[in-house]
Design a protein around this motif. Structure first.
Motif, mmCIF file in Angstrom:
data_model
loop_
_atom_site.group_PDB
_atom_site.id
_atom_site.type_symbol
_atom_site.label_atom_id
_atom_site.label_comp_id
_atom_site.label_asym_id
_atom_site.label_seq_id
_atom_site.Cartn_x
_atom_site.Cartn_y
_atom_site.Cartn_z
ATOM 1 N N ASP A 180 -18.661 82.013 -63.166
ATOM 2 C CA ASP A 180 -18.003 83.176 -64.140
ATOM 3 C C ASP A 180 -19.108 83.560 -64.872
ATOM 4 O OD1 ASP A 180 -15.392 81.525 -64.698
ATOM 5 O OD2 ASP A 180 -17.100 79.187 -64.973
ATOM 6 N N LEU A 181 -20.784 82.703 -64.654
ATOM 7 C CA LEU A 181 -22.117 83.255 -64.269
ATOM 8 C C LEU A 181 -22.681 83.633 -63.603
ATOM 9 C CD1 LEU A 181 -23.386 81.308 -67.655
ATOM 10 C CD2 LEU A 181 -21.964 83.714 -67.976
ATOM 11 N N GLU A 182 -23.360 84.804 -63.296
ATOM 12 C CA GLU A 182 -24.605 84.974 -62.651
ATOM 13 C C GLU A 182 -25.489 85.205 -62.810
ATOM 14 O OE1 GLU A 182 -26.766 86.365 -58.938
ATOM 15 O OE2 GLU A 182 -27.159 88.057 -60.885
ATOM 16 N N CYS A 183 -26.746 83.236 -62.546
ATOM 17 C CA CYS A 183 -28.252 83.369 -63.110
ATOM 18 C C CYS A 183 -29.162 83.435 -61.688
ATOM 19 C CB CYS A 183 -27.991 82.040 -63.299
ATOM 20 S SG CYS A 183 -26.949 80.917 -64.249
ATOM 21 N N GLY A 184 -29.214 84.576 -61.370
ATOM 22 C CA GLY A 184 -30.342 85.044 -60.125
ATOM 23 C C GLY A 184 -31.143 86.034 -60.376
ATOM 24 N N ALA A 185 -31.072 86.849 -60.003
ATOM 25 C CA ALA A 185 -31.949 88.198 -60.269
ATOM 26 C C ALA A 185 -31.482 89.805 -59.805
ATOM 27 C CB ALA A 185 -33.300 87.632 -59.049
ATOM 28 N N THR A 186 -30.086 90.296 -60.537
ATOM 29 C CA THR A 186 -29.369 90.876 -60.902
ATOM 30 C C THR A 186 -29.470 92.333 -61.698
ATOM 31 O OG1 THR A 186 -27.965 89.770 -59.588
ATOM 32 C CG2 THR A 186 -27.373 91.681 -60.412
ATOM 33 N N SER A 187 -29.518 93.466 -61.293
ATOM 34 C CA SER A 187 -30.473 94.023 -62.041
ATOM 35 C C SER A 187 -29.173 94.712 -62.977
ATOM 36 C CB SER A 187 -31.278 95.164 -61.111
ATOM 37 O OG SER A 187 -30.674 95.661 -60.828
ATOM 38 N N ASN A 188 -29.169 95.091 -64.054
ATOM 39 C CA ASN A 188 -28.607 95.745 -64.744
ATOM 40 C C ASN A 188 -28.088 97.128 -64.461
ATOM 41 O OD1 ASN A 188 -26.608 96.984 -66.530
ATOM 42 N ND2 ASN A 188 -27.322 96.004 -68.339
ATOM 43 N N SER A 189 -27.477 97.834 -63.477
ATOM 44 C CA SER A 189 -27.209 99.262 -63.240
ATOM 45 C C SER A 189 -25.922 99.863 -63.810
ATOM 46 C CB SER A 189 -27.577 99.376 -61.722
ATOM 47 O OG SER A 189 -26.398 98.728 -61.045
ATOM 48 N N ALA A 190 -25.819 101.280 -64.071
ATOM 49 C CA ALA A 190 -24.674 101.874 -64.195
ATOM 50 C C ALA A 190 -24.166 101.891 -63.024
ATOM 51 C CB ALA A 190 -24.879 103.325 -64.287
ATOM 52 N N GLU A 191 -23.582 101.723 -61.392
ATOM 53 C CA GLU A 191 -23.112 101.225 -60.901
ATOM 54 C C GLU A 191 -22.203 99.898 -61.075
ATOM 55 O OE1 GLU A 191 -22.333 100.921 -55.727
ATOM 56 O OE2 GLU A 191 -24.362 101.140 -56.513
ATOM 57 N N ARG A 192 -23.465 98.801 -61.466
ATOM 58 C CA ARG A 192 -22.484 97.617 -61.217
ATOM 59 C C ARG A 192 -22.322 97.294 -62.398
ATOM 60 N NH1 ARG A 192 -28.105 94.462 -59.012
ATOM 61 N NH2 ARG A 192 -27.425 94.466 -56.797
ATOM 62 N N ARG A 193 -22.309 98.365 -63.592
ATOM 63 C CA ARG A 193 -21.529 97.535 -64.872
ATOM 64 C C ARG A 193 -20.610 98.947 -65.164
ATOM 65 N NH1 ARG A 193 -26.372 99.769 -67.154
ATOM 66 N NH2 ARG A 193 -26.418 101.844 -67.254
ATOM 67 N N GLU A 194 -19.979 99.129 -63.907
ATOM 68 C CA GLU A 194 -18.550 99.930 -63.669
ATOM 69 C C GLU A 194 -17.248 98.879 -63.377
ATOM 70 O OE1 GLU A 194 -17.095 102.608 -63.944
ATOM 71 O OE2 GLU A 194 -18.974 103.578 -64.605
ATOM 72 N N LYS A 195 -18.110 97.351 -62.838
ATOM 73 C CA LYS A 195 -17.380 96.317 -62.374
ATOM 74 C C LYS A 195 -17.668 94.729 -63.253
ATOM 75 C CE LYS A 195 -18.449 97.974 -57.142
ATOM 76 N NZ LYS A 195 -18.944 97.333 -56.337
ATOM 77 N N VAL A 196 -18.688 94.678 -64.076
ATOM 78 C CA VAL A 196 -19.177 93.457 -64.146
ATOM 79 C C VAL A 196 -19.951 93.494 -65.782
ATOM 80 C CG1 VAL A 196 -19.542 92.114 -62.090
ATOM 81 C CG2 VAL A 196 -21.544 92.746 -63.334
ATOM 82 N N ALA A 197 -19.806 92.868 -66.366
ATOM 83 C CA ALA A 197 -20.387 92.752 -68.028
ATOM 84 C C ALA A 197 -22.127 92.390 -68.111
ATOM 85 C CB ALA A 197 -19.470 92.488 -68.783
ATOM 86 N N PHE A 198 -23.195 92.689 -68.276
ATOM 87 C CA PHE A 198 -24.558 92.230 -68.396
ATOM 88 C C PHE A 198 -25.105 91.892 -70.013
ATOM 89 C CE2 PHE A 198 -24.062 94.326 -65.070
ATOM 90 C CZ PHE A 198 -25.038 93.883 -63.909
#
Length: 294
Positions: A100-118
């Motif tokens: 439900d939440l990813e609590c790691g060290a994941t950077s907010n990028s345009a490519e990833r925003r196509e798939k998930v929310a930050f």
């Protein structure tokens, strides 16, 4: 009905409506559990302690968010379950509703925003380089004709690959499965440097058998805002998470959590990373937003 009772009823109605409107919140409410994705060795954000329990700066932030969700959903209890993820699959686990939440060290990028929310970033880092202590290298150009390693499928790997091609540096770029393997390649002289977010480099450095034989060098090659990750299909969940992040920042609880993990001794070796909050994060937290440039 008194005015107070009416206000309570309206508030509860809004909460229940939000819970039903969002698929993730609805699942959390119905099951009474929330699943947090975590990393195994992303010190100090998300890693395992001596008892194999996930701990870290991002985990503490997610714990606060989890409690806020429990209160908003008016649940008497909310069970937390954990799912170990890697650099390869952390986004997919959110997309596939396995976490439900990813609590790691994941950077907010345009490519990833196509798939998930930050949500609002809890850290801003960037790519720098780990080298052996006797190395004369101080920047990317110093690796010209040499071997540079980065972790598979990370923004740092993409950045050095792009810069290598654009600047015709003839760097031999290798890929490691994880940060520990990359550090070992430096120690064994299989590579001349390890490119990764600097805070992760410092975290890995703190766990090495001989940390004095390695050092972190160079200016930022990239800027990476790190955030809690969640489903793109549940805007009500994102609204709750964003609201709690703003509360943590305005109340300065977030600053205390930062100090705990970046300026004080932490497991596993009880060494302090001694990384004061950088000006990028300080400035962003003055006006907290999830709008980031990359």
């Amino acid at each position: 009905m008194s005015n107070t009772s009416l206000l309570v009823a309206v508030a509860l109605g809004g909460i229940c409506g939000a819970a039903h409107a969002g698929p993730v919140l609805d699942r959390i409410r119905q099951t009474g559990k929330i699943t947090l994705a975590h990393r195994e060795a992303s010190i100090p954000f998300s890693y395992l302690d001596a008892n194999k329990r996930p701990i870290g700066y991002a985990m503490d932030m997610c714990a606060k968010v989890t409690e806020a969700i429990r209160k908003q959903l008016a649940l008497s209890a909310l069970t937390t379950e954990y799912l170990k993820v890697t650099e390869f699959n952390q986004v997919e686990m959110i997309e596939q509703n396995k976490a439900d939440l990813e609590c790691g060290a994941t950077s907010n990028s345009a490519e990833r925003r196509e798939k998930v929310a930050f949500t609002i970033p809890y850290y801003i880092t960037g790519t720098r380089f780990m080298v052996r202590a006797d190395s004369k290298i101080t920047d990317l150009r110093g690796f010209e004709g040499l071997t540079l390693v980065s972790t598979y499928k990370t923004p740092s790997l993409a950045a050095i690959t792009r810069a290598n091609n654009e600047r015709l540096l003839r760097i031999n770029i290798m890929q490691a499965n994880d940060h520990v393997q990359a550090a070992e390649m430096i120690e064994k002289e299989q590579a001349d440097g390890f490119a990764m977010d600097d805070v992760l480099l410092y975290g890995v450095l703190s766990t090495r058998p001989a940390p004095n034989k390695l050092k972190v060098v160079g200016k930022f090659l990239t800027l990476e805002p790190l955030s809690i990750v969640m489903s793109k299909k549940d805007p009500e969940l994102k609204a709750m998470v964003d609201e709690e992040m703003r509360r943590l920042i305005s109340s300065r609880e977030a600053y205390a959590i930062y100090d705990r993990w970046f300026t004080k001794p932490i497991p596993p070796n009880d060494h302090a990373l001694n990384i004061p909050m950088n000006y990028l994060l300080r400035d962003l937290w003055k006006y907290p937003t999830d709008n980031v440039p990359n």
